[in-house]
Design a protein around this motif. Structure first.
Motif, PDB file in Angstrom:
ATOM      1  N   ASP A  82       2.924   2.895  -2.050  1.00 19.58           N
ATOM      2  CA  ASP A  82       2.871   3.837  -3.173  1.00 19.58           C
ATOM      3  C   ASP A  82       1.554   4.614  -3.209  1.00 19.58           C
ATOM      4  O   ASP A  82       1.552   5.819  -3.440  1.00 19.58           O
ATOM      5  CB  ASP A  82       3.098   3.123  -4.506  1.00 19.58           C
ATOM      6  CG  ASP A  82       4.519   2.593  -4.640  1.00 19.58           C
ATOM      7  OD1 ASP A  82       5.417   3.107  -3.946  1.00 19.58           O
ATOM      8  OD2 ASP A  82       4.730   1.661  -5.434  1.00 19.58           O
ATOM      9  N   ALA A  83       0.440   3.927  -2.969  1.00 16.67           N
ATOM     10  CA  ALA A  83      -0.863   4.605  -2.987  1.00 16.67           C
ATOM     11  C   ALA A  83      -0.989   5.581  -1.822  1.00 16.67           C
ATOM     12  O   ALA A  83      -1.548   6.678  -1.976  1.00 16.67           O
ATOM     13  CB  ALA A  83      -1.993   3.585  -2.945  1.00 16.67           C
ATOM     14  N   ASP A 141       0.563   9.169  -1.886  1.00 19.40           N
ATOM     15  CA  ASP A 141      -0.170  10.155  -2.687  1.00 19.40           C
ATOM     16  C   ASP A 141      -1.157  10.953  -1.840  1.00 19.40           C
ATOM     17  O   ASP A 141      -1.696  11.952  -2.291  1.00 19.40           O
ATOM     18  CB  ASP A 141      -0.918   9.471  -3.836  1.00 19.40           C
ATOM     19  CG  ASP A 141       0.027   9.012  -4.930  1.00 19.40           C
ATOM     20  OD1 ASP A 141       1.159   9.547  -5.018  1.00 19.40           O
ATOM     21  OD2 ASP A 141      -0.361   8.114  -5.701  1.00 19.40           O
ATOM     22  N   LYS A 142      -1.407  10.498  -0.607  1.00 16.02           N
ATOM     23  CA  LYS A 142      -2.339  11.206   0.273  1.00 16.02           C
ATOM     24  C   LYS A 142      -1.667  12.471   0.810  1.00 16.02           C
ATOM     25  O   LYS A 142      -0.443  12.532   0.945  1.00 16.02           O
ATOM     26  CB  LYS A 142      -2.779  10.303   1.425  1.00 16.02           C
ATOM     27  CG  LYS A 142      -3.588   9.102   0.940  1.00 16.02           C
ATOM     28  CD  LYS A 142      -4.421   8.549   2.050  1.00 16.02           C
ATOM     29  CE  LYS A 142      -5.295   7.423   1.577  1.00 16.02           C
ATOM     30  NZ  LYS A 142      -6.507   7.855   0.933  1.00 16.02           N
ATOM     31  N   ASP A 195       0.807  -1.221   0.000  1.00 17.59           N
ATOM     32  CA  ASP A 195       0.000   0.000   0.000  1.00 17.59           C
ATOM     33  C   ASP A 195       0.841   1.273   0.000  1.00 17.59           C
ATOM     34  O   ASP A 195       0.305   2.369  -0.131  1.00 17.59           O
ATOM     35  CB  ASP A 195      -0.924   0.024   1.232  1.00 17.59           C
ATOM     36  CG  ASP A 195      -1.948  -1.094   1.214  1.00 17.59           C
ATOM     37  OD1 ASP A 195      -2.215  -1.657   0.136  1.00 17.59           O
ATOM     38  OD2 ASP A 195      -2.490  -1.396   2.296  1.00 17.59           O
TER      39      ASP A 195
END
Length: 111
Positions: free
Chosen positions: A58-59, A62-63, A56
């Protein structure tokens, strides 16, 4: 820089009903371990340090306010740093704490 005592207290409050939580000073901050595995920490560099599923990473970077945790110049998959601006409110902090706790609980306990 010492870790943020207010943030540590806010994490304690969120973890109040969790079982098996142990506090330990590490990485210059105050970590909250579950089964011997770090879940989240009030970081000595400010903000929150947490463990997440490496898949998780990489995703999640982006937050807003999230970035990879870097150790010795290398980004560490499965570890995130969330800037103080990203954990100012309970609404911001709680999802990160829940994620760190869930991942720590998914790991085998350390003896």
């Amino acid at each position: 820089m010492a870790y943020d005592e207010d943030l540590a207290n806010r994490i304690r409050e969120l973890l109040g009903k969790e079982t098996g939580v142990v506090e330990k000073k590490m990485f210059g901050g105050l970590a909250f371990l579950i089964g011997g595995n770090m879940s989240v920490s009030a970081s000595g560099q400010g903000g929150l340090l947490l463990r997440v599923d490496p898949e998780d990473t990489d995703a999640l970077v982006d937050k807003p306010h999230a970035e990879p945790f870097v150790m010795r110049g290398r980004p560490m998959r499965g570890w995130l740093r969330v800037a103080p601006e990203g954990v100012k409110t309970k609404r911001q902090l709680e999802p990160w704490v829940r994620r760190g706790v869930a991942y720590a609980r998914s790991l085998p306990p350390k003896g």
